[in-house]
Design a protein around this motif. Structure first.
Motif, PDB file in Angstrom:
ATOM      1  N   UNK A  69       0.783  -1.459   0.264  1.00  0.00           N
ATOM      2  CA  UNK A  69      -0.093   0.107  -0.101  1.00  0.00           C
ATOM      3  C   UNK A  69       0.713   1.217   0.116  1.00  0.00           C
ATOM      4  N   UNK A  70       1.947   1.402   0.516  1.00  0.00           N
ATOM      5  CA  UNK A  70       2.932   2.319   0.405  1.00  0.00           C
ATOM      6  C   UNK A  70       3.723   2.426  -0.857  1.00  0.00           C
ATOM      7  N   UNK A  71       3.926   1.041  -1.272  1.00  0.00           N
ATOM      8  CA  UNK A  71       4.761   0.967  -2.606  1.00  0.00           C
ATOM      9  C   UNK A  71       3.943   1.547  -3.790  1.00  0.00           C
ATOM     10  N   UNK A  72       2.759   1.292  -4.064  1.00  0.00           N
ATOM     11  CA  UNK A  72       2.054   1.707  -5.167  1.00  0.00           C
ATOM     12  C   UNK A  72       1.927   3.237  -4.941  1.00  0.00           C
ATOM     13  N   UNK A  73       2.460   3.807  -6.266  1.00  0.00           N
ATOM     14  CA  UNK A  73       2.635   5.184  -6.202  1.00  0.00           C
ATOM     15  C   UNK A  73       0.993   6.003  -6.642  1.00  0.00           C
ATOM     16  N   UNK A  74       0.206   5.097  -7.019  1.00  0.00           N
ATOM     17  CA  UNK A  74      -1.259   5.434  -7.404  1.00  0.00           C
ATOM     18  C   UNK A  74      -2.165   5.394  -6.191  1.00  0.00           C
ATOM     19  N   UNK A  75      -1.939   4.483  -5.222  1.00  0.00           N
ATOM     20  CA  UNK A  75      -2.739   4.190  -4.114  1.00  0.00           C
ATOM     21  C   UNK A  75      -3.832   3.671  -4.381  1.00  0.00           C
ATOM     22  N   UNK A  98      -5.193  -1.208  -1.251  1.00  0.00           N
ATOM     23  CA  UNK A  98      -5.557  -0.405   0.178  1.00  0.00           C
ATOM     24  C   UNK A  98      -5.783  -1.682   1.257  1.00  0.00           C
TER      25      UNK A  98
END
Lengths: 420, 159
Positions: free
Chosen positions: B93-99, B102
């Motif tokens: 969830x912190x790695x995905x730069x698109x958010x 979740x």
């Protein structure tokens, strides 16, 4: 080509996987220092809580290494001879390499106090540590945890859920001082206390001694606490001792360039053991976090396979779940000189969000953030930091209401037609 | 031909049928708070923007997972969370730069769009073609993908 990887954590395994893809005919040897399949330390707390069994901690399925023709050895490496390009493991085996990746990770420190070497003072670092802690938890109901940093807090959750009477000792003035500011750290402490965990911040352990069949933990505030298990999570350091005499330059970690190459030809380093580039500061630092480890591993492997790929720096970031309260930090979460910042703080609801903007030409660029009790779409914080997106009019809107971050993100990055 | 979700905010009326359809497909109940496609509202402009994972090539979520719980569906290109393996560590969830991946408190695991196996319910439910599932090349390519490749330095490393 003969690729040898020292270290079978996430970094080493991702590197082996990438090498196999890039260099199908090469020999790949992956060396871990434990005699069990490569696993994730990140998963240990879930193993302790019995959410998963041991196989659930494994980084890949057990047939992965055979099907990808990766030789896996469970031995510690004792020596690296970079002139002869050969390394020696603890059973005396000599392993030659053409290209070497050091992804040996870090190892936990025991604090320099009397009694730290008692048999029931443990680190919680390996599966074996976890097995022993789980074993003792049946009969041991009083546990002291030294250290409320990132790793301490991860273990805290599993210990608390095991139902022991837990006391946490942290020498910093708040919990997770290297990830959370005083507001967020303070809220987290309040949360833990409400959940029945005893927390002592700004407190040190002076000594641990055995008395009959329990241990007495003496604190510098004069208090003494009974414990049958003491767990130490007081910090880790890169695993570099075995490189003595190898000529490989070590500072805090192994020094690498943007190709993840060390000062010695054909030797690369990556993950927690390496001092790689930090995206935000441009400095070379040991980050010791999972996303950086896998980034490093992949980029090192690409370079080893002959693709000159640069590492542009990793954003330092963390996520922590402490008894259900989730916290994050990203990039320069403590802010930069001359940069604006905004926060919202709601102690009753356990919510906190702090945004940090840059200065000068980056005055409308998000450079860091920390949050507590916020989970949805959290990754866009990384996206905004790493893309250095100019927020324009959205900066002033965020200064009024930081919770509008998703709107700001969508407006600034998606070129929403007619939506400003 | 690989297909992808095409999201067109200009056509979105904010009716939230997509969120209803998504949650019904995944949970068997209408619970928009658990939908993995979200419609964002721009109150000042009276505009709406549907948003979900674009199944990006970089697959930051998949790469960051410490327990191999995210895999690629070879038929659709979707990155899929294997619930049995996910331990809920949230690193993705912190790695995905698109958010767009979740954490879900109720399940203790993460959730993301899986393209419903190649027949996305959100696109079928959308009455205004703000969400369509079309040939990837015909979308003129996706905004988020373009954004990823152009602006995220760490994206330029696939070889």
């Amino acid at each position: 080509m003969r690729h040898v990887i020292i270290g079978a954590g996430p970094c080493g395994v991702v590197a082996a996987e990438t090498l196999r893809k890039q260099d199908p005919d090469s020999t790949i040897i992956l060396i871990g220092n434990e005699p069990i399949p490569p696993y994730s330390r990140m998963a240990i707390p879930y193993f302790l809580m019995k959410d998963i069994d041991e196989a659930g901690t494994h980084l890949r399925s057990d047939d992965f290494y055979d099907t990808h023709n990766i030789q896996y050895l469970g031995h510690a490496v004792e020596n690296v001879d970079t002139d002869l390009k050969v390394l020696t493991t603890d059973d005396g085996t000599e392993i030659p390499y053409d290209k070497l990746l050091i992804a040996a990770g870090s190892k936990p420190l025991l604090p320099p106090i009397e009694g730290a070497d008692l048999p029931n003072v443990h680190n919680c670092w390996t599966i074996e540590d976890a097995r022993q802690i789980a074993e003792r938890s049946h009969s041991c109901l009083e546990v002291v945890l030294m250290g409320a940093g990132f790793i301490g807090c991860i273990i805290l959750e599993s210990l608390a859920k095991m139902g022991v009477n837990l006391t946490v000792i942290e020498m910093g003035d708040r919990m997770v001082p290297r990830m959370l500011d005083d507001k967020a750290g303070g809220l987290l402490e309040k949360w833990c206390i409400e959940k029945g965990v005893n927390i002592r911040t700004s407190t040190r352990v002076n000594s641990i001694r055995e008395e009959d069949d329990v241990m007495i933990v003496e604190l510098d505030n004069g208090e003494s606490i009974r414990a049958c298990t003491v767990i130490s999570a007081t910090g880790v350091k890169p695993n570099t001792e075995f490189l003595k005499g190898s000529g490989i330059e070590v500072d805090h970690g192994i020094v690498v360039n943007t190709n993840m190459q060390t000062n010695v030809a054909n030797v690369y380093a990556a993950g927690d053991v390496a001092q790689g580039k930090d995206f935000s500061t441009g400095n070379y630092e040991v980050q010791a976090i999972q996303p950086t480890a896998t980034d490093h591993g992949r980029i090192a492997a690409l370079n080893m396979a002959g693709h000159l790929v640069e590492h542009n720096g990793s954003v330092n970031m963390n996520v922590l779940d402490t008894l259900g309260l989730i916290s994050h930090s990203f990039g320069l979460w403590m802010g930069v000189e001359g940069g604006d910042s905004v926060d919202i703080y709601n102690a009753e609801a356990y919510k906190y969000m702090n945004l940090r903007f840059g200065s000068g030409i980056e005055e409308d660029v998000l450079v860091g953030a920390s949050t507590l009790g916020v989970t949805q779409h959290i990754g866009v914080i990384r996206g905004l930091i790493e893309s250095k997106t100019h927020l324009g009019v959205w900066k002033s809107r965020l200064l009024k209401d930081p919770t509008r971050l998703m709107e700001a993100y969508l407006s600034c990055t998606q070129e929403l037609d007619n939506v400003v | 031909m690989q297909k992808s979700l095409h999201l067109d905010p200009a056509k979105c009326t904010g009716c939230l049928q997509c969120e209803m359809a998504c949650s019904y497909e995944k949970l068997g109940e209408f619970n928009p708070s658990r939908s993995v496609i979200k419609v964002f509202t721009f109150h000042e402009e009276g505009r709406f923007a549907p948003y979900t994972c674009t199944q990006c090539d970089e697959a930051w979520c998949l790469r960051a997972c410490p327990v191999d719980a995210i895999t690629m569906d070879m038929s659709t290109g979707a990155k899929i969370v294997i619930d049995d393996k996910c331990v809920g560590c949230k690193v993705c969830t912190i790695s995905c730069p698109f958010g767009t991946i979740n954490y879900v408190q109720e399940t203790g695991k993460v959730a993301k769009c899986d393209l419903c196996g190649g027949d996305p319910e959100c696109a079928k439910a959308c009455p205004t073609e703000a969400i369509t599932y079309i040939d990837a090349n015909a979308t003129g390519y996706d905004r988020m993908k373009a954004f990823a490749e152009k602006s995220l330095p760490s994206a330029n490393t696939s070889a």
